[in-house]
Scaffold this motif. Structure first.
Motif, short mmCIF file in Angstrom:
data_model
loop_
_atom_site.label_atom_id
_atom_site.label_comp_id
_atom_site.label_asym_id
_atom_site.label_seq_id
_atom_site.Cartn_x
_atom_site.Cartn_y
_atom_site.Cartn_z
N TYR A 151 8.79 -2.34 4.43
CA TYR A 151 9.80 -1.89 3.48
C TYR A 151 9.23 -0.72 2.70
CZ TYR A 151 13.36 -1.66 -0.09
OH TYR A 151 14.37 -1.22 -0.92
N ASP A 152 9.90 0.42 2.76
CA ASP A 152 9.48 1.62 2.04
C ASP A 152 10.28 1.70 0.74
OD1 ASP A 152 9.15 4.27 1.06
OD2 ASP A 152 8.64 4.94 3.09
N PHE A 153 9.59 1.53 -0.39
CA PHE A 153 10.27 1.54 -1.69
C PHE A 153 10.80 2.92 -2.04
CE2 PHE A 153 9.82 -2.66 -3.47
CZ PHE A 153 8.82 -3.22 -2.67
N ASP A 154 10.23 3.99 -1.48
CA ASP A 154 10.72 5.34 -1.78
C ASP A 154 12.10 5.59 -1.18
OD1 ASP A 154 8.46 5.99 -3.24
OD2 ASP A 154 7.43 6.86 -1.51
N ILE A 155 12.28 5.19 0.07
CA ILE A 155 13.58 5.42 0.72
C ILE A 155 14.44 4.16 0.78
CG2 ILE A 155 12.71 7.36 2.07
CD1 ILE A 155 12.54 5.48 4.49
N HIS A 157 0.85 -1.19 0.00
CA HIS A 157 0.00 0.00 0.00
C HIS A 157 0.89 1.24 0.00
CE1 HIS A 157 -3.54 2.43 0.73
NE2 HIS A 157 -2.98 2.96 1.80
N LYS A 158 0.63 2.15 -0.92
CA LYS A 158 1.34 3.43 -0.99
C LYS A 158 2.86 3.26 -0.97
CE LYS A 158 -2.06 6.56 1.02
NZ LYS A 158 -2.31 7.51 2.09
N THR A 159 3.39 2.50 -1.86
CA THR A 159 4.82 2.24 -2.02
C THR A 159 5.47 1.60 -0.78
OG1 THR A 159 5.75 4.38 -1.29
CG2 THR A 159 5.04 4.21 -3.60
N LYS A 160 4.65 0.95 0.04
CA LYS A 160 5.19 0.26 1.21
C LYS A 160 4.72 -1.19 1.19
CE LYS A 160 5.34 4.33 4.13
NZ LYS A 160 4.53 5.33 3.46
N TYR A 161 5.66 -2.10 1.43
CA TYR A 161 5.34 -3.51 1.58
C TYR A 161 5.42 -3.82 3.07
CZ TYR A 161 5.70 -8.56 1.36
OH TYR A 161 5.48 -9.90 1.55
#
Length: 194
Positions: free
Chosen positions: A42-46, A20-24
């Motif tokens: 896991y935050d795909f942005d950072i 959800h919202k670039t977070k797994y």
């Protein structure tokens, strides 16, 4: 980031995950725990992992309204994002239990009372409907913290299968269900006409 303790592989079947919202996110039992006790995010942005002790047992993502909720092991639902409304309106909850029966689905019972053990935040209400053989027998409004009020049912309420339906409209969240009970007398072994 490395896990504080490894995933308990004997209870890996409890793992639940979502994106959800670039977070797994996933929850898991760690070390020797037999219940969910960690969340890995896991935050795909950072491009970083975060491990915390949130212990929801499942996730539910509503992409059309951009909400993620976590189902707690104690019956509570947690909204995992900010906000207290659904597109400006109260958040609506509807829940239905499975059908229950006593010693067999054909056994007739006389139902006398039911109660719901729930926490309902101040200013909020929860409606509980008691259903026998797919017919709504009675509905009651529940409020307060774990009041466990015994709700009398109409005289001679008979049937074999029962369940409870719950509904609420909340702008505060935090309604928690701990359980519900039906009080009944099984009509086993009674001959017709006696």
């Amino acid at each position: 980031t490395r896990l504080e303790e490894p995933i308990n592989k004997d209870f890996a079947h409890l793992i639940s995950a979502c994106y959800h919202k670039t977070k797994y996110r996933f929850v898991y039992p760690s070390g020797t725990s037999e219940v969910i006790n960690r969340e890995a995010l896991y935050d795909f942005d950072i491009k970083k992992w975060t491990i915390n002790t949130l212990n929801q047992a499942s996730y539910f993502v509503e992409n059309d309204i951009d909400i993620i909720t976590g189902g707690g092991q104690t019956g509570k639902l947690f909204r995992l994002e900010d906000g207290q409304s659904d597109d400006g309106g109260d958040i609506v909850m509807q829940w239905q239990s499975r059908d229950f029966f006593t010693s067999g689905p054909a056994t007739q019972n006389i139902f006398c009372y039911f109660k719901v053990d729930a926490h309902v935040p101040e200013g909020e209400t929860l409606t509980a409907s008691f259903i026998v053989d797919d017919v709504v027998i009675q509905s009651h409004t529940i409020s307060g913290h774990r009041t466990n009020v015994l709700h009398p049912l109409p005289e001679n309420t008979q049937g074999s299968l029962w369940r409870v339906d719950l509904s609420a409209s909340s702008d505060a969240g935090g309604i928690a269900l701990y359980g519900f009970t039906a009080f009944f007398i099984p009509l086993e072994g009674l001959a017709n006409g006696t």
